[in-house]
Design an enzyme around this catalytic site. Structure first.
Site, mmCIF file in Angstrom:
data_model
loop_
_atom_site.group_PDB
_atom_site.id
_atom_site.type_symbol
_atom_site.label_atom_id
_atom_site.label_comp_id
_atom_site.label_asym_id
_atom_site.label_seq_id
_atom_site.Cartn_x
_atom_site.Cartn_y
_atom_site.Cartn_z
ATOM 1 N N THR A 195 0.862 -1.173 0.000
ATOM 2 C CA THR A 195 0.000 0.000 0.000
ATOM 3 C C THR A 195 0.902 1.227 0.000
ATOM 4 O OG1 THR A 195 -1.768 -1.179 1.150
ATOM 5 C CG2 THR A 195 -1.794 1.196 1.368
ATOM 6 N N THR B 26 -4.349 2.024 -2.299
ATOM 7 C CA THR B 26 -3.761 0.704 -2.511
ATOM 8 C C THR B 26 -4.348 0.006 -3.728
ATOM 9 O OG1 THR B 26 -3.272 -1.410 -1.423
ATOM 10 C CG2 THR B 26 -5.450 -0.470 -1.031
ATOM 11 N N ASP C 200 -10.469 -8.371 0.038
ATOM 12 C CA ASP C 200 -10.719 -7.855 1.383
ATOM 13 C C ASP C 200 -12.103 -8.216 1.908
ATOM 14 O OD1 ASP C 200 -8.261 -6.817 1.821
ATOM 15 O OD2 ASP C 200 -8.796 -4.723 1.507
ATOM 16 N N SER D 275 -11.352 -2.237 4.936
ATOM 17 C CA SER D 275 -9.899 -2.103 4.811
ATOM 18 C C SER D 275 -9.316 -1.721 6.164
ATOM 19 C CB SER D 275 -9.536 -1.039 3.770
ATOM 20 O OG SER D 275 -9.606 0.258 4.335
ATOM 21 N N SER D 276 -7.990 -1.679 6.223
ATOM 22 C CA SER D 276 -7.291 -1.250 7.439
ATOM 23 C C SER D 276 -6.646 0.120 7.269
ATOM 24 C CB SER D 276 -6.211 -2.277 7.806
ATOM 25 O OG SER D 276 -6.787 -3.519 8.104
ATOM 26 N N GLY E 185 0.760 -1.364 4.952
ATOM 27 C CA GLY E 185 1.096 -2.515 5.774
ATOM 28 C C GLY E 185 -0.030 -3.450 6.128
#
Length: 593
Positions: free
Chosen positions: A182, A200, A224, A253-254, A274
């Site tokens: 990302t 990303t 995801d 997502s993160s 990450g």
């Protein structure tokens, strides 16, 4: 993206991407081209070739959704994060709310107790991530997740001396891994407007499909979603309902682009790539600044941790320092399974001090660099004068009106746009009869006033040591006054049996930067830039270098300066028999900012 002849790319090759250039030009002229124009047609054609599912109507119907940021309060700071379907904002604020119930500062940033509490807070926020977070257009996200009342209950469930098994937090769900590929950037403009952007393709090169005629890659973000409804296994498969695949749904997502304010003023802009580690990387940078009072550089450089609930493992960056090893043993005694990784994330960060000064920090873990534009000129000594011109007459631009004083000023510009430190011809000391050695020169920095951040960059065209004498060295320093004991911070170059080395020094309670090897042998192989930066507000300094042909500075170390030690002079000094026959110090340019 491959070479037309099928061979591998090598350094110095020129990559030309006319299809991508055309796409960018069309979107620049009309952003709707991506959804309804030629670019959309090219994308749909690629889908047909690859048996894909996206049709023209899907692109035409797509709308970007703007949602308000998630807000939380930690100590005296306001934290702003990305809302769902990103999970970063909720997870970070929930963890901060929990951690506010503990005195982390008293324990110390790298103590086992602090790392334990960070892991326990993250364990619980990641459990809630799996339970509740998804596209809010399809799933109602509980409002209590970011409340202080809920955080208080979670804090009460934490044993300060013992790890909580993840099965006891929520035994019915287990998490999978995400790709760490990302990109993140942080921006603050002259008016104080800020952008924290994480974007990303999911994995490196996304789906590895390039849209023919358009020149861009298709992502593989569909990964995801939770692929198997109702099927959650210890092997890492998740089937919980909130993030199951559905038409027109946005995947979880993160991503954690974040900003921090204090009293309504911007303090921090940060984020990271990450995968799921993004959340804890960003959380760590925020805590380092707000709770532990670190400078931006130290906050980014500090070692990182990660716990994502399942797998039930606390992962630390691999550090060999003694405090780190002791913390690992204590964490294991608390019941944590501790693993390590070489590095985690890449938190490109901007810190804004109380005067509005911006300090950009590029994370060394993956590369990148800070860049800025300002209406204020730096002071530049470029020595672009004819041979024989003294240092006092060297060309200067910028706000500093002070002049050079000191013995080195007897040296001269050499006709090659360089200032050469050398012995005055035939000069001898009246008492000892020994040849005079150039000693030092000062440039007062009065025009910088109370500026907290001072940086000096020196470009060395030549540096040669004739012999191996430990006392021979050249020093570039920022000083509190003109007395050597009141050095604020300085770069020291000398030679040992391995070659030319660089180290940092700070006096009166500051710390040293250990020597690093610049090159083997007696001479620099190419022109070298040295940068010494001092953050007087945070009480830190850093040294960076790069060869002139390179584009990025390499961090050589950071340290602390003594309390109250402000930068009032630039001092260049030589020690020992430097500048003897066969030795040379040629400075091409000095920039002070």
């Amino acid at each position: 993206y491959g070479r037309p002849d099928g061979r591998a790319w090598k350094a110095g090759d020129r990559m030309v991407l006319p299809d991508l250039a055309g796409t960018l030009q069309r979107i620049s002229a009309d952003p709707q081209d991506f959804y309804r124009g030629q670019t959309a047609s090219l994308l749909v054609a690629e889908m047909k070739r690859g048996d894909g599912m996206i049709k023209a109507g899907d692109l035409q119907a797509y709308k970007a959704v703007i949602r308000p940021a998630v807000r939380g309060q930690f100590r005296d700071y306001t934290v702003l994060g990305a809302p769902p379907p990103s999970s970063g904002g909720y997870c970070i604020i929930e963890a901060l709310n929990v951690l506010e119930h503990f005195d982390l500062r008293a324990s110390g940033r790298y103590s086992a107790r602090t790392i334990h509490l960070l892991a326990e807070a993250s364990r619980r926020s990641f459990a809630d991530r799996a339970r509740h977070l998804a596209d809010p257009a399809f799933t109602e996200v509980p409002k209590h997740l970011t409340t202080q009342e809920y955080a208080g209950k979670l804090a009460e469930s934490i044993d300060p001396q013992k790890a909580t098994p993840s099965e006891k937090v929520a035994p019915e769900i287990e998490l999978t891994d995400e790709s760490p590929d990302t990109t993140h950037f942080s921006i603050v403009d002259a008016q104080g407007m800020a952008v924290s952007n994480t974007y990303t393709l999911e994995a490196s090169w996304g789906s590895r499909v390039v849209v023919k005629g358009a020149g861009f890659l298709l992502n593989n973000e569909m990964g995801d979603f939770n692929w198997f409804p109702g099927e959650t296994t210890r092997a890492g498969r998740i089937g919980t309902k909130p993030n199951q695949l559905a038409p027109y749904k946005r995947m979880l997502s993160s991503q954690s682009p974040s900003m921090v304010e204090r009293d309504g003023q911007l303090v921090l802009v940060t984020g990271s790539p990450g995968g799921r580690t993004i959340i804890n990387t960003t959380l760590g940078v925020i805590l380092n600044v707000t709770e532990f009072g670190m400078s931006a550089a130290d906050a980014v450089e500090a070692s990182r941790f990660h716990h994502q609930w399942f797998p039930d493992q606390l992962v630390l960056e691999d550090r060999d320092e003694e405090p780190h090893r002791l913390a690992v043993k204590e964490l294991q005694s608390m019941g944590h399974t501790v693993g390590t990784r070489p590095s985690q994330g890449s938190a490109h960060t901007i810190f804004v001090d109380s005067t509005g000064q911006r300090l950009g920090v590029a994370d060394y873990r993956r590369g990148g660099r800070p860049a800025g534009y300002s209406s204020l000129k730096a002071t530049v000594f470029d020595f672009a004068d004819s041979a024989g011109t003294s240092l006092q007459q060297a060309d200067r631009t910028g706000p500093l009106k002070s002049h050079w004083t000191g013995a080195i000023a007897q040296s001269a510009v050499d006709g090659k746009d360089r200032f050469v430190i050398r012995r005055p011809a035939g000069a001898t000391d009246s008492e000892t009869g020994r040849p005079v050695v150039p000693h030092e020169v000062f440039l007062p920095l009065n025009a910088l006033g109370t500026q907290d951040n001072v940086s000096v960059t020196v470009k060395l065209d030549e540096l040669t040591f004739a012999g191996l004498e430990a006392k021979e060295r050249i020093r570039f320093g920022l000083t509190h006054d003109r007395e050597s004991p009141l050095v604020t911070a300085r770069m020291v170059i000398s030679r040992n049996e391995k070659g030319i080395v660089l180290q940092g020094e700070a006096y009166g309670g500051g710390t040293k930067i250990v020597p690093v090897l610049l090159c083997a042998g007696v001479s620099l192989p190419a022109p070298l830039l040295l940068r010494l930066s001092v953050d007087q507000r945070q009480g830190t300094y850093r040294i960076e270098t790069r060869y002139a042909a390179a584009t990025d500075f390499a961090l050589r170390g950071t340290g602390r300066i003594a309390e109250g030690r402000r930068c009032r002079n630039l001092r260049i000094s030589t020690v020992g028999n430097l500048a003897a026959t066969g030795e040379s110090v040629a400075i091409d340019r000095i920039t002070i900012e």
